[in-house]
Structures are given as structure tokens and as C-alpha cells.
Design a protein around this motif. Structure first.
Motif, PDB file in Angstrom:
ATOM      1  N   SER A 203       0.817  -1.197   0.000  1.00 17.62           N
ATOM      2  CA  SER A 203       0.000   0.000   0.000  1.00 17.62           C
ATOM      3  C   SER A 203       0.862   1.263   0.000  1.00 17.62           C
ATOM      4  O   SER A 203       2.075   1.207   0.187  1.00 17.62           O
ATOM      5  N   ASP A 207      -2.062   6.767   1.812  1.00 17.59           N
ATOM      6  CA  ASP A 207      -3.457   6.322   1.837  1.00 17.59           C
ATOM      7  C   ASP A 207      -3.722   5.234   2.860  1.00 17.59           C
ATOM      8  O   ASP A 207      -4.874   4.989   3.221  1.00 17.59           O
ATOM      9  N   ALA A 304     -11.626  -3.215  -3.518  1.00 19.11           N
ATOM     10  CA  ALA A 304     -10.659  -2.135  -3.337  1.00 19.11           C
ATOM     11  C   ALA A 304      -9.615  -2.257  -4.425  1.00 19.11           C
ATOM     12  O   ALA A 304      -9.482  -3.303  -5.065  1.00 19.11           O
ATOM     13  N   MET A 446      -5.644  -6.963  -1.948  1.00 17.54           N
ATOM     14  CA  MET A 446      -6.094  -5.594  -2.168  1.00 17.54           C
ATOM     15  C   MET A 446      -5.211  -4.623  -1.399  1.00 17.54           C
ATOM     16  O   MET A 446      -4.577  -4.985  -0.403  1.00 17.54           O
ATOM     17  N   SER A 448      -4.373  -1.747   1.170  1.00 17.34           N
ATOM     18  CA  SER A 448      -4.940  -1.370   2.474  1.00 17.34           C
ATOM     19  C   SER A 448      -5.067   0.150   2.533  1.00 17.34           C
ATOM     20  O   SER A 448      -4.347   0.825   3.274  1.00 17.34           O
ATOM     21  N   HIS A 449      -5.983   0.678   1.751  1.00 20.38           N
ATOM     22  CA  HIS A 449      -6.192   2.119   1.696  1.00 20.38           C
ATOM     23  C   HIS A 449      -7.523   2.471   2.354  1.00 20.38           C
ATOM     24  O   HIS A 449      -8.562   1.920   2.001  1.00 20.38           O
ATOM     25  N   ALA A 453     -10.322  -0.800   5.021  1.00 15.65           N
ATOM     26  CA  ALA A 453      -9.715  -1.776   4.123  1.00 15.65           C
ATOM     27  C   ALA A 453      -9.512  -3.128   4.788  1.00 15.65           C
ATOM     28  O   ALA A 453      -9.755  -4.178   4.180  1.00 15.65           O
ATOM     29  N   ARG A 456     -12.442  -5.379   4.750  1.00 16.78           N
ATOM     30  CA  ARG A 456     -12.933  -5.858   3.455  1.00 16.78           C
ATOM     31  C   ARG A 456     -12.243  -7.137   3.018  1.00 16.78           C
ATOM     32  O   ARG A 456     -12.676  -7.765   2.047  1.00 16.78           O
TER      33      ARG A 456
END
Length: 524
Positions: A203, A207, A304, A446, A448-449, A453, A456
Motif C-alpha cells: 500500500s 493512503d 478495493a 487488495m 490497504s487504503h 480496508a 474488506r
């Protein structure tokens, strides 16, 4: 319960999550088979050649040793009893333009002194506060989130304690890591250094949530160098699993997860060769993005953006007298621009931060006693890249531009290292996309923003009876120890469901369609 052929548990993928799940299940007396597409275990823990030498081409850092001691305790052993480990006293060397250099150490007080010498007394004091707060965040989340079944925001709050608002606020869920770091460090170089922890889960520090500060404490608690490379860990765990009766099917790619005639439960797996392995339960240890295809469904839109990919060059180089430790990070001049290029424009950064791992060096940078001083040394070099490998092919000229960009950054930072392109194995995002289907080359699931996150990520249970998930794209997240924890959670969920075998823990049926339980994650 009596076990027939249909009582076998099939694990898809011999990565860290799959190995951890298989060991726990086999130690509990279950019959387990692992189906692995490649010819050896490890998943992302793989090795590639650089001329005549071999070296790790995946994760290079082992932390959270307690995860593996806990895993191996079910076999009556420990990690140190099974592989050779050396604890790193120097965590990493960090280098900026002109050769400005800062080492971090396993000892917090020593790191504070080094930071004070590098950037001034107030920055050293800021590090003390940062180290204390990162330890506090880790302590809050270890048992409530990291080593626990997938929570939602309310259940996590309940686990921590609804009457402890101070503890909840300490997590800084709505602050970005970068903004939080500005409250500890005025020196942007230090914000770069500690902001890099966001890349451990693929990430951007601009963010990702400030919660990722906990990575600092994870490293302070112990970074370990594995003799023989990280793949040695996977090979030993596979041997332990075999000793417990686990059957491995190497060179078999699973093409479908089979359901029973009613479409309500797992029935086994079908391999690309046509071979069918019946199973009452299946643990899918792969990227969650690949699961729909195995269930005969079109790929779902990810919840994401994908995480970072990478360009990794494994090569040989002439021994360098300069600032090379076992782990060395050469920072770019424009950190924000680097992540904007990757996440906003989807292109390789022109001025990348470069991570180097020199397996022939000790943690502090000396040549290992068994490495001759005048022989080429092995080198792993990584730059972050966009996860576009499913739609963009990296040709030789583009790869060479990336390698040249890395060499330019090394040169600007005072390093004379050059990559020997004649003795090199390079993996770009398109290569990772082929290695790990449906990912586009994203190495961490995905990104991690944003504060939500982490919630999810899919959990171990799914909406299909008997199907469980493990791996770095699953809760609790990416990284070798986290993937092992995902395997632990998947195995525990499976065994709990076998014991209860009730609708609340598996699947309730309504109108002929499977309905997810409250603890089940949606199928990707």
C-alpha cells in the motif's frame, strides 16, 4: 466420526497458509491432501537462479517468530529446533541522496541514539514516542484482530472494549500513516523510512491507515535470517506435514472446486489433468481474486484497488565496499510522486525506492565467513510497480529502463552497484500475474487504503459449506506470518464446524439458495 474417502480435506496451494492449515489439521488427526501447481512448496517463498547461484525471489524477512512456534507446538517442536535462525541486531540500513545513511537496530535505545545522531535530539525523542505507540497498537490488535477470526468494526470494538475509548482512539483508524508520522518526525527522511511499512502490505503510506505503525514494533520484536533462505522454511514445514501424513500432489493445477449435486456443499476438486480428488472440505490457499473462476463464476469486481506489484531482479554483482547490509533501502527523492505514479497513473516510477537483500552479508553488512571476499555476491533488488500485469506486457526494453532507473537511484545515493544482466532472473508484474492467476501481479491482495480496508478482506469461512480460505489476500493480511495465521484460522474454523455441524456455523438454506452465516465472508 468415521472417515471414508470423502472425509479427506483438500488444500489448494502449498503456500504458507496452506502448509500451516495442513499441519494443524493433520496433527488433529484429519486426513489432508495438498494440491500444488508447481513442483515444490512455498508459494511466494520461491528461489530462482542468478547465473550458477540460487537465491530467494520472494519474501526475505521473517518476523513474528511466535506464530511459527505456536504452529509447531502442535507437533511437539519449535522453529529453532527445525531450521537454523540468526536474529538480526541491525534491522536494516536506509540510504538517501549523497550517501546519507541510518541503521535501525533491534534495540530501541540504540535506534533512538542513531536517529538522534542522524537527525537531532528531538527526532530521537519522537522515535521513542513512536516506538511506544506502535507497541501499544500491536498489543491492542494482536489477540483482537491479528490472531483472531475476521471481525467487523463493531465486533473489533467489543473485543478491545467499548468502555475503553482511549484504546480505540490509540489505533488512529481515520489518520493516514503519513499524516500520523508527521506528529513524531519533522524530518521527511524519517517519515519516508517509517512510511515504508505501508509497502509491507502493498500500500501507499499516503493512503494506508496509521494502524500500520504496528509494523515497527513487529520488527523491533525480532527480525530473523533463515539459513538457506526463506524457502528453507517452506521446505521444512512441508517435510513436517508429510511426517504427519499429509499427501502432496505437486505439478497439479486445480481447475475447479466441485460441489455436491444440490450445489450446497463442497465435493472435491478437479485438476487440469482431469484428476478428481473427493473432499468433504476444501481450503483454498490462493489469491481471493482467483476463487470465482474455480467456482465457475465470472470474476467479481474487487472491493478495493489491487496492492502493489514489483519488479524483482535476482542477480550477481561484484562485491561492493559501500553501504550494503543484509537489508538495505535506497530512498527516492520524491516519495509521494513514486506512489502517485504507481496508484494514480499505473506506471513504473521514474525514480524508484530500491530495496536490496544481500544474502551473503550479515545483518550489519560484513561478508559472511563462508563467502570468499573476491567472489561475486548474490543480490535481490526490488522496486515497487503497478499491478497491471494482466493487461500490460513488460518487454526487454521496458525492463531495462526499470533496471537503469534502479541503478541511477543507487548511484545518486552513493552506491557503485551495477546489475549483471547476463546472470539475472527478472520478474515483472506480468510474470507475477502468470505465477499467481487473477491477481494482475498484485502481491498482497487488495491495497490497504482507508480505515475500512482491513475489514474488506475475506475471512476464513465462505458462503459455500465446506469451503474455507487462507493466504495473504485473506484476513489477517499479507506477509509470511500473517499468511500462516490465516491457515491457523481456516483450520480452526473447519474443525469447529465439524464439531458443531449446524446451520449457524455453516450455511443456512433459504429458498434453495445458500445464505451466508454472520461469520462468513462473501465469496469473491
Amino acid at each position: 466420526m468415521p472417515e471414508g474417502p470423502d472425509e479427506t480435506v483438500v488444500v489448494i496451494g502449498a503456500g504458507m497458509g496452506g502448509l500451516a492449515a495442513a499441519i494443524r489439521l493433520a496433527a488433529a488427526g484429519l486426513r489432508v491432501s495438498i494440491v500444488e501447481a508447481r513442483q515444490s512448496p512455498g508459494g511466494k517463498l520461491r528461489q530462482v537462479p542468478a547465473g550458477p547461484a540460487w537465491l530467494d525471489a520472494g519474501p526475505t524477512v521473517l518476523t513474528m517468530r511466535w506464530v511459527f512456534d505456536d504452529l509447531l507446538s502442535v507437533c511437539g517442536t519449535s522453529l529453532a529446533d527445525e531450521i537454523s535462525l540468526t536474529r538480526a541486531t541491525t534491522l536494516a540500513r536506509h540510504v538517501w541522496r549523497g550517501g546519507q545513511s541510518l541503521d535501525l537496530f533491534a534495540d530501541v535505545a540504540e535506534s533512538r541514539r542513531a536517529i538522534a545522531d542522524f537527525a537531532g535530539r528531538r527526532e530521537g525523542e519522537g522515535f521513542s514516542r513512536f516506538a511506544a505507540d506502535s507497541a501499544r497498537i500491536f498489543t491492542l490488535l494482536k489477540d483482537t484482530f491479528i490472531d483472531a477470526t475476521r471481525p467487523n468494526p463493531l465486533s473489533l470494538s467489543a473485543r478491545i472494549g467499548l468502555m475503553r475509548p482511549g484504546a480505540l482512539l490509540a489505533l488512529r483508524p481515520f489518520s493516514t500513516l503519513w499524516s500520523a508520522l508527521s506528529t513524531y518526525f519533522a524530518d521527511e527522511r524519517l517519515r519516508q523510512l517509517f512510511g515504508r511499512y505501508a509497502t509491507y502490505c502493498g500500500s501507499s503510506p499516503f493512503d494506508a491507515p496509521a494502524t500500520l505503525m504496528l509494523v515497527a514494533h513487529v520488527e523491533q520484536a525480532g527480525v530473523w535470517i533463515v539459513e538457506g533462505g526463506m524457502q528453507a522454511l517452506a521446505l521444512r514445514l512441508a517435510e513436517i506435514a508429510e511426517g504427519l501424513g499429509v499427501t502432496f500432489h505437486y505439478g497439479e493445477r486445480v481447475s475447479a472446486i466441485l460441489k455436491d449435486s444440490a450445489g450446497q456443499s463442497v465435493a472435491g476438486v478437479r485438476c487440469a489433468s482431469g484428476r478428481v480428488l473427493p473432499a468433504s472440505e476444501v481450503i483454498f490457499n490462493g489469491d481471493a481474486a482467483a476463487l470465482p473462476g474455480l467456482l465457475g463464476r465470472p470474476a467479481a469486481r474487487p472491493p478495493a484497488p489491487p496492492s502493489l506489484s514489483a519488479l524483482v531482479a535476482c542477480t550477481l554483482t561484484a562485491p561492493e565496499p559501500g553501504p550494503l547490509a543484509h537489508h538495505t533501502v535506497h530512498f527516492s527523492d520524491d516519495y509521494r510522486g513514486e506512489f502517485e505514479a504507481i496508484f494514480k497513473r499505473g506506471e513504473p516510477p521514474a525514480d524508484p525506492t530500491v530495496y536490496l537483500c544481500a544474502p551473503d552479508r550479515t545483518a550489519a553488512g560484513a561478508r559472511r565467513a563462508d563467502a570468499a571476499a573476491d567472489t561475486p555476491e548474490r543480490l535481490y533488488a526490488l522496486m515497487n510497480m503497478p499491478a497491471n500485469g494482466d493487461r500490460h506486457s513488460y518487454d526487454e526494453s521496458e525492463i531495462d529502463r526499470c533496471l537503469s532507473a534502479m541503478e541511477s537511484r543507487l548511484s545518486a545515493n552513493g552506491s557503485a552497484l551495477r546489475f549483471d544482466r547476463s546472470r539475472m532472473t527478472v520478474t515483472a508484474p506480468d510474470g507475477y500475474s502468470r505465477l499467481f492467476p487473477a491477481t494482475g501481479g498484485a502481491l498482497y491482495g487488495m491495497a490497504s487504503h482507508g480505515w475500512a480496508a482491513s475489514f474488506r478482506r475475506p475471512g476464513a469461512r465462505t458462503g459455500l459449506k465446506g469451503l474455507y480460505l487462507a493466504g495473504g489476500s485473506i484476513h489477517p493480511g499479507p506477509g509470511v506470518p500473517m499468511a500462516a495465521l490465516s491457515g491457523k484460522i481456516a483450520a480452526a474454523s473447519l474443525m469447529a464446524d465439524r464439531r458443531s455441524d449446524g446451520p449457524s456455523s455453516r450455511v443456512a438454506i433459504s429458498g434453495g439458495m445458500p445464505m451466508r452465516s454472520a461469520t462468513a465472508a462473501p465469496l469473491p
